[in-house]
Design an enzyme around this catalytic site. Structure first.
Site, PDB file in Angstrom:
ATOM      1  N   CYS A   4       0.851  -1.199   0.000  1.00 54.79           N
ATOM      2  CA  CYS A   4       0.000   0.000   0.000  1.00 54.79           C
ATOM      3  C   CYS A   4       0.884   1.246   0.000  1.00 54.79           C
ATOM      4  O   CYS A   4       1.722   1.430   0.881  1.00 54.79           O
ATOM      5  CB  CYS A   4      -0.919  -0.008   1.223  1.00 54.79           C
ATOM      6  N   CYS A   7       0.635   3.323   3.188  1.00 55.74           N
ATOM      7  CA  CYS A   7       1.360   2.693   4.303  1.00 55.74           C
ATOM      8  C   CYS A   7       2.856   2.963   4.157  1.00 55.74           C
ATOM      9  O   CYS A   7       3.537   3.254   5.135  1.00 55.74           O
ATOM     10  CB  CYS A   7       1.102   1.188   4.337  1.00 55.74           C
ATOM     11  N   ASP A  30      -0.568  16.383  -1.369  1.00 57.71           N
ATOM     12  CA  ASP A  30      -0.962  15.527  -2.493  1.00 57.71           C
ATOM     13  C   ASP A  30       0.019  15.744  -3.652  1.00 57.71           C
ATOM     14  O   ASP A  30       0.416  16.867  -3.960  1.00 57.71           O
ATOM     15  CB  ASP A  30      -2.397  15.859  -2.940  1.00 57.71           C
ATOM     16  N   HIS A  46      -3.496   0.703   8.481  1.00 58.42           N
ATOM     17  CA  HIS A  46      -4.117   0.470   7.178  1.00 58.42           C
ATOM     18  C   HIS A  46      -5.605   0.149   7.337  1.00 58.42           C
ATOM     19  O   HIS A  46      -5.973  -0.893   7.888  1.00 58.42           O
ATOM     20  CB  HIS A  46      -3.425  -0.669   6.423  1.00 58.42           C
ATOM     21  N   ASN A  87     -13.332  10.170  -0.484  1.00 58.60           N
ATOM     22  CA  ASN A  87     -13.882   9.280  -1.503  1.00 58.60           C
ATOM     23  C   ASN A  87     -13.953   7.867  -0.941  1.00 58.60           C
ATOM     24  O   ASN A  87     -13.062   7.430  -0.223  1.00 58.60           O
ATOM     25  CB  ASN A  87     -13.004   9.309  -2.754  1.00 58.60           C
ATOM     26  N   GLY A  93     -14.629   7.145  -7.177  1.00 55.88           N
ATOM     27  CA  GLY A  93     -13.316   7.240  -7.815  1.00 55.88           C
ATOM     28  C   GLY A  93     -12.157   7.122  -6.838  1.00 55.88           C
ATOM     29  O   GLY A  93     -11.083   7.672  -7.088  1.00 55.88           O
ATOM     30  N   HIS A  98      -6.576   3.219   0.925  1.00 52.43           N
ATOM     31  CA  HIS A  98      -6.150   3.471   2.313  1.00 52.43           C
ATOM     32  C   HIS A  98      -6.868   4.760   2.692  1.00 52.43           C
ATOM     33  O   HIS A  98      -6.649   5.804   2.041  1.00 52.43           O
ATOM     34  CB  HIS A  98      -4.614   3.608   2.377  1.00 52.43           C
ATOM     35  N   HIS A 100      -8.363   8.169   3.475  1.00 55.60           N
ATOM     36  CA  HIS A 100      -7.717   9.488   3.505  1.00 55.60           C
ATOM     37  C   HIS A 100      -8.746  10.588   3.375  1.00 55.60           C
ATOM     38  O   HIS A 100      -9.731  10.449   2.656  1.00 55.60           O
ATOM     39  CB  HIS A 100      -6.650   9.621   2.410  1.00 55.60           C
ATOM     40  N   HIS A 102      -9.122  14.421   2.032  1.00 56.86           N
ATOM     41  CA  HIS A 102      -8.490  15.472   1.235  1.00 56.86           C
ATOM     42  C   HIS A 102      -8.840  16.809   1.883  1.00 56.86           C
ATOM     43  O   HIS A 102     -10.027  17.101   2.091  1.00 56.86           O
ATOM     44  CB  HIS A 102      -9.069  15.530  -0.187  1.00 56.86           C
TER      45      HIS A 102
END
Ligand code: AMP
Ligand code: ZN
Length: 114
Positions: A4, A7, A30, A46, A87, A93, A98, A100, A102
């Protein structure tokens, strides 16, 4: 999880531009920013997506929001504002499996999110 990418970032096996870290959470810029400020906030553990959270993760999710607040202060966007996007799954999409958040900020964001 060994294959990952997030990770690997959390374990510092891949270089990243970190903006925040504590025992359970790490945040970094990002690689393909969609706004002048685009930060990803992840749990070090994870977890693939929101759907994979368990009741035991409730505190962790709370800590992710605390991290967002601290990052907003640090990056001076607590007054100007920001958008938080998560998401989940293929229709949203989600590219990286993992969990997250944004954080998008640094300009007047559009009103459309779909
Ligand atoms: P999502 O579509 O919600 O899964 O978003 C995944 C995000 O991860 C995208 O915005 C990518 O630009 C970002 N991303 C993928 N690989 C990396 C990386 N190595 N470092 C930073 N961001 C990344
Ligand atoms: Zn992972």
């Amino acid at each position: 999880m060994s294959d990952c990418i997030f990770c690997k970032i959390a374990n510092k096996e891949i270089n990243s531009d970190f903006v925040y870290e504590d025992d359970e959470i790490i945040a970094f810029k990002d690689i393909n920013p969609q706004a002048p400020i685009h930060i990803l906030v992840i749990p070090k553990k994870h977890i693939e997506s929101i759907i994979d959270l368990t009741d035991e993760d409730e505190m962790l999710v709370g800590k992710m929001y605390t991290a967002v607040r601290k990052i907003a202060k640090k990056l001076n966007i607590e007054e100007s504002g920001f958008r938080l996007i998560v998401n989940c799954g293929k229709d949203a999409g989600q590219e990286v499996p993992h969990l997250h958040f944004h954080i998008l900020a640094g300009k007047k964001l559009g009103t459309k999110i779909i």
